[in-house]
Write an enzyme that holds these catalytic residues in place. Structure first.
Site, PDB file in Angstrom:
ATOM      1  N   HIS A 151       0.817  -1.216   0.000  1.00  0.00           N
ATOM      2  CA  HIS A 151       0.000   0.000   0.000  1.00  0.00           C
ATOM      3  C   HIS A 151       0.856   1.274   0.000  1.00  0.00           C
ATOM      4  CE1 HIS A 151      -2.982   3.005   0.936  1.00  0.00           C
ATOM      5  NE2 HIS A 151      -2.430   3.234   2.116  1.00  0.00           N
TER       6      HIS A 151
ATOM      7  N   ASP B  31     -25.001  13.747 -24.945  1.00  0.00           N
ATOM      8  CA  ASP B  31     -23.592  14.143 -24.968  1.00  0.00           C
ATOM      9  C   ASP B  31     -22.738  13.279 -24.038  1.00  0.00           C
ATOM     10  OD1 ASP B  31     -24.904  15.188 -22.817  1.00  0.00           O
ATOM     11  OD2 ASP B  31     -23.740  17.034 -22.735  1.00  0.00           O
TER      12      ASP B  31
ATOM     13  N   GLU C 242       1.165   6.108  12.854  1.00  0.00           N
ATOM     14  CA  GLU C 242      -0.186   5.729  13.276  1.00  0.00           C
ATOM     15  C   GLU C 242      -0.284   4.242  13.616  1.00  0.00           C
ATOM     16  OE1 GLU C 242      -4.444   5.919  11.052  1.00  0.00           O
ATOM     17  OE2 GLU C 242      -3.133   7.652  10.879  1.00  0.00           O
ATOM     18  N   ASP C 243       0.326   3.386  12.782  1.00  0.00           N
ATOM     19  CA  ASP C 243       0.176   1.942  12.957  1.00  0.00           C
ATOM     20  C   ASP C 243       1.256   1.324  13.845  1.00  0.00           C
ATOM     21  OD1 ASP C 243      -1.988   2.032  11.341  1.00  0.00           O
ATOM     22  OD2 ASP C 243      -1.018   1.223   9.560  1.00  0.00           O
TER      23      ASP C 243
ATOM     24  N   ASP D  65      -3.201   8.281  -1.229  1.00  0.00           N
ATOM     25  CA  ASP D  65      -3.555   7.237  -0.260  1.00  0.00           C
ATOM     26  C   ASP D  65      -5.019   6.832  -0.418  1.00  0.00           C
ATOM     27  OD1 ASP D  65      -3.535   5.629   2.115  1.00  0.00           O
ATOM     28  OD2 ASP D  65      -4.311   7.337   3.249  1.00  0.00           O
TER      29      ASP D  65
ATOM     30  N   HIS E  28       3.900   6.977   5.458  1.00  0.00           N
ATOM     31  CA  HIS E  28       2.737   7.716   5.958  1.00  0.00           C
ATOM     32  C   HIS E  28       1.946   6.998   7.045  1.00  0.00           C
ATOM     33  CE1 HIS E  28       0.501   5.311   2.918  1.00  0.00           C
ATOM     34  NE2 HIS E  28      -0.540   5.523   3.705  1.00  0.00           N
TER      35      HIS E  28
END
Length: 759
Positions: free
Chosen positions: A96, A307, A124-125, A187, A120
Site C-alpha cells: 500500500h 452528450d 499511526e500503525d 492514499d 505515511h
C-alpha cells in the site's frame, strides 16, 4: 465518518513486535527493471512479496542518485515497521505505501514527498515517534508524515468530534505544505481501488466519505484525473447496481456511436488542418457518475443523455484557441447559450478552456473543449503541475497563487472557529464546486460559490469590510444584502464603521469565511449576554432535577475537563449560544454527583418543569425575535436554542416553529414576556383595498394617528386592477396596541380587510 483513517484494508494484526534496526528484507526487490505504462498504476505485487521496481524506475526519470538513495532508505524502514502486517486481500501491507508513492511519482513529487508517502502509516500503525523520523529522515519528511497521521492519544467527547478534529489537523498541515493533501489523495485513491475486499457497510461508509470530502478537494486543487476516478469509484460502491446497469448501457452505446465519433474526429481534424491549425483532437467519454448525475438532475433516461462523448482540441497557442473555436463553429452549428470562456475568466481551481456545444451529424449535441498544452497540463494535474513541469508558465504560477489564497483562507477560518466540527462545516461549504464570477467597481474579478450574496463578497475582500457592511449596490442599483449574485454583476459594498454583523446573515451566507467571521464576531462581542443566558438556563435545568445550584470546586474542575471547556464562563457561553444543551450538561453534573449516567436519556417527567426564560426584547443578539412570525408582547411564545446563534423566539402558532420543533424537539424551551418592557416591536399587517386615489395616504395617516410607526410599505395588484393588496411593517408596543391600530385602519374608506400577517 473517519476522515483521516489509516488504510481500511488492513487486517487484524498480532501484537506489535519488538523493533530492530532497519535492513533490506529478503525477497523484496529494490532494483529498477521495467516501468508501468499506466499513469496511476498499482505497484507490482506477487504472492507475499511487494516490489518497488516500478517506483524506482519512475523516480529515476527525474530524481538524482542521492535522492533515490534516501527514498530507498525510507522504503526499507517502512518495510521493517510493517513486517508481518497484511491487507485484507492477503497482500503484504507494504504494497500500500509503495502504491501511494507510485501515484505521487506520477506527479513527479520531490524526494521528501515520496519518502513521506512510503512512511505515511508508520506513526499511526507502529507507534513510531516524530522525533525518530526527524533524526532519520529530517524535519520536512517528519512534518509531512505527522500531518497525515490521525490523533490517537486524545480523548474526545464523541466519534464525530474526533473525526472532525483529525480532518482539521490534516487540512491545517496542508495549509502549510500542500504536499500533505497530495499524498493523502494518493492514499485515498489506492484504498478506493482496493475496496472490494471490504464488507458492504464499510465500503459504503468510505465511499460516502470520499464523495463528500476528498472528491471536492481534488476538484478544488484542479486534480482532474483523480477527481474523475474517485467519483466513479465512490459511485460504484455507493450504488453498485446502478453503476453496473449504467456501465452496461454505456458499453452498448459505445459500439452504436463509434461511427458518429469517428466521423466527427475526421471532420474536425481535416477542417483544423485546412485552417492551418496544428492540433491534437481526441474523444473523451463522460464518467459514469457524470452521466448518472445529469440523469438525476435533469430527470432524463440514459437514451436522452446525448452528450456522453465530448472532444478535446489541444492547440499550440492562446490565439489558436479562438481561431479553432471559429473554425469549429463554421463546421457545425453552435447551440445557443452553450458557450463558456474559461480562458478569459478561469475557474477557481485555475482551470482554463473554451467550452462549446455543437450540433453534430444526425442532430447529436457534441461538446468541445479547446485549450493549449499548458492549459491541458494544469487541467489534468492541477496544483501538482508545479512539480510535474518546472517552468515559469503563467497559468501554472497563477493557479499556485489561487491555491495558496484558498489554503490561507483555511488558516483564517481556523483562527475564528470555535471547534473542529464547525471548522469542518465551513470548509465543506468552501469546497462547493460551482462558481459565480463578479466584479469589484475597479473591475477586479472575484470568484465565489454559486448562491453567494453581497455579504460573502464583502468578506472575501476583507473581514473588516464584511463586519461593517450596511448596504450594497449591484450594477449601480441598490439591492438587498441577501440577493444571490450572478455572473458578471458589478458589486459595490457600502460600509459604516458603527455597523456590526447581524445574526440573520447566517441564514443566507454561503462561504465558510463569511460564516466563521460572523459567528466569531457574535461570540466575542455578545459574550456577556451569552454567558448570562447560559447561566440562567443551566440553573433552571439543575433545579428541575433537584441539583443544588452551587457546585463544589472539585466537581466544576472535573466537569470542565470532561466537557473540554476552558472555564465555566466558556461553558455558560456555549449553552447561551445553543452549542451545548443545558439539560444535557445538567444530566452530566447529576452523573458526576453520583446519580444517573451522564449519557442516560433525559426524562420528560422531571420532578418539576423548567421555569420559562423571561424575554424583555432588549437582550441584544443573544435573544432574537424570529422574522417569520415577528412575536410581540401579549403573544404566546416559544424559544428555540439554535447552534451558535443563541435563543430565537417564535409565536406559539408559527408554522415555521412547528416544523422545526418536529425535527429537534430537545432544542425548544419555555419562554415568557417580562412585565416591564419599554420598547417597540415590528409587526406585519396586510390590507385589501379598493384602487382609489389617496387611499395609501389615508391609511398611512391613520396608522400615525394610532401611534404606529411605519418601517416598510409594499403593494401587489390583482389581474383586473380592481383591488390592491397593501403590506405594512409597523412598530407597536404590544398585542393590545396592534389590535387597536387594526380596528382604526378598518374604518378607513376604501379598506375592505385588515389582517396580521404571519408565516
Amino acid at each position: 465518518m473517519n476522515l483521516t483513517s489509516a488504510d481500511p484494508n488492513i487486517s487484524e494484526q498480532p501484537a506489535r513486535r519488538a523493533r530492530r534496526p532497519a535492513k533490506q528484507q529478503p525477497g523484496v526487490d529494490v532494483s529498477a527493471s521495467s516501468i508501468s505504462s499506466s499513469p496511476l498504476a498499482a505497484p507490482t505485487v506477487t504472492t507475499g512479496v511487494a516490489t518497488i521496481t516500478h517506483l524506482t524506475e519512475k523516480l529515476a526519470e527525474y530524481m538524482n542518485e542521492a535522492d533515490l538513495k534516501k527514498v530507498k532508505e525510507a522504503y526499507r524502514f517502512s518495510d521493517e515497521m510493517h513486517l508481518g502486517q497484511v491487507r485484507k486481500s492477503g497482500e503484504p501491507y507494504i504494497s500500500h505505501p509503495i502504491a501511494v508513492a507510485e501515484i505521487c511519482a506520477d506527479w513527479k513529487l520531490d524526494a521528501q514527498a515520496i519518502m513521506a508517502a512510503l512512511l505515511h502509516d508508520v506513526m499511526e500503525d507502529q507507534d513510531v515517534k516524530k522525533d525518530e523520523l526527524i533524526e532519520r529522515f529530517g524535519a520536512p519528511v517528519a512534518h509531512l508524515v505527522d500531518g497525515l497521521s490521525k490523533l490517537e492519544k486524545i480523548e474526545f467527547q464523541s466519534q464525530i468530534e474526533a473525526q472532525a478534529e483529525n480532518f482539521r489537523k490534516m487540512l491545517l498541515a496542508m495549509a502549510s505544505d500542500v504536499r500533505v493533501i497530495l499524498i493523502k489523495l494518493a492514499d485515498r485513491l489506492h484504498n478506493m481501488r482496493t475496496l472490494e475486499v471490504m464488507i458492504p457497510a464499510k465500503k459504503r461508509r468510505i465511499a460516502a466519505e470520499t464523495m463528500e470530502v476528498y472528491v471536492p478537494i481534488a476538484h478544488r486543487l484542479g486534480l482532474n484525473n483523480i477527481y474523475r476516478e474517485l467519483q466513479d469509484l465512490s459511485f460504484s460502491h455507493l450504488y453498485p447496481t446502478r453503476y453496473h446497469v449504467l456501465a452496461k448501457a454505456v458499453k452498448a452505446a459505445r459500439g452504436n456511436r463509434r461511427e458518429v465519433v469517428t466521423k466527427i474526429l475526421e471532420a474536425v481534424k481535416n477542417t483544423l488542418a485546412a485552417a492551418g491549425i496544428n492540433a491534437e483532437v481526441y474523444g473523451r467519454e463522460k464518467t459514469l457518475y457524470g452521466i448518472y448525475k445529469k440523469m438525476r438532475s435533469k430527470h432524463l433516461s440514459f437514451s436522452q443523455v446525448l452528450d456522453v462523448y465530448g472532444f478535446r482540441v489541444v492547440v499550440d497557442s492562446f490565439s489558436h484557441c479562438y481561431v479553432a473555436l471559429g473554425t469549429l463553429h463554421s463546421l457545425y452549428k453552435p447551440m445557443p447559450g452553450k458557450f463558456k470562456d474559461y480562458i478569459a475568466i478561469r475557474k477557481l481551481n485555475g482551470y482554463q478552456s473554451l467550452h462549446t456545444t455543437l450540433i453534430g451529424p444526425y442532430g447529436t449535441p457534441v461538446e468541445f473543449q479547446i485549450r493549449t498544452q499548458e492549459m491541458h497540463r494544469t487541467a489534468e494535474s492541477g496544483v501538482a503541475a508545479h512539480w510535474l513541469y518546472k517552468s515559469n508558465d503563467a497559468n501554472i504560477s497563477d493557479m499556485q497563487q489561487r491555491t495558496h489564497a484558498w489554503l490561507q483562507s483555511l488558516l483564517d477560518i481556523q483562527q475564528q472557529t470555535g471547534d473542529s466540527a464547525e471548522f469542518l462545516e465551513h470548509v465543506k461549504v468552501d469546497l462547493f464546486p460551482d462558481s459565480v464570477y463578479v466584479f469589484t467597481p475597479k473591475s477586479k474579478i472575484i470568484a465565489l460559490p454559486r448562491g453567494a450574496t453581497p455579504i460573502d463578497f464583502a468578506y472575501s475582500i476583507h473581514t473588516g469590510i464584511g463586519d461593517h457592511t450596511v448596504s450594497v449596490n449591484i450594477n449601480g442599483e441598490p439591492a438587498q444584502l441577501r440577493t444571490e449574485l450572478r455572473n458578471g454583476d458589478i458589486v459595490e459594498i457600502v460600509t459604516d464603521t458603527n455597523s456590526r454583523p447581524s445574526p440573520t446573515w447566517l441564514s443566507f451566507v454561503r462561504t465558510g469565511k463569511a460564516r466563521s467571521a460572523i459567528r466569531h464576531h457574535l461570540r466575542t462581542i455578545n459574550l456577556p449576554e451569552s454567558i448570562g443566558l447560559g447561566r440562567q438556563l443551566l440553573a433552571q435545568a439543575l433545579d428541575a432535577i433537584n441539583v443544588p445550584g452551587e457546585l463544589p470546586p472539585a466537581l466544576m474542575e472535573r466537569l470542565l475537563n470532561e466537557s473540554s471547556a476552558k472555564s465555566m464562563e466558556e461553558l455558560y457561553a456555549d449553552i447561551g449560544i445553543g452549542k451545548r444543551m443545558a439539560a444535557l450538561v445538567a444530566r452530566h453534573i447529576f452523573g458526576l454527583l453520583g446519580g444517573e449516567s451522564a449519557s442516560a436519556p433525559i426524562e420528560h417527567t422531571s420532578s418539576k418543569e423548567l421555569d420559562p426564560v423571561t424575554i424583555y426584547g432588549s437582550e441584544g443578539v443573544s435573544v432574537q425575535l424570529a422574522p417569520c412570525c415577528l412575536p410581540i408582547p401579549g403573544d404566546h411564545i416559544v424559544g428555540q436554542l439554535r447552534r451558535d446563534q443563541g435563543l430565537q423566539v417564535h409565536t406559539g402558532d408559527c408554522s415555521v416553529a412547528k416544523r422545526l420543533k418536529q425535527k429537534e424537539p430537545e432544542r425548544w424551551i419555555a419562554v415568557k414576556w417580562g412585565t416591564e418592557i419599554n420598547r417597540r416591536f415590528d409587526s406585519r399587517i396586510r390590507l385589501i383595498i379598493n384602487n382609489e386615489k389617496g387611499i395609501l395616504a389615508r391609511v398611512a395617516a391613520e396608522i400615525g394617528e394610532s401611534d404606529g410607526n411605519i418601517t416598510f410599505v409594499g403593494m401587489d395588484e390583482d389581474r383586473e386592477h380592481v383591488l390592491h393588496q397593501l403590506r405594512f411593517t409597523i412598530q407597536v408596543k404590544d398585542r393590545v396596541h396592534l389590535a387597536a391600530l387594526i380596528r382604526n385602519v378598518r374604518k378607513v374608506a376604501g379598506v375592505n380587510r385588515v389582517t396580521r400577517e404571519r408565516a
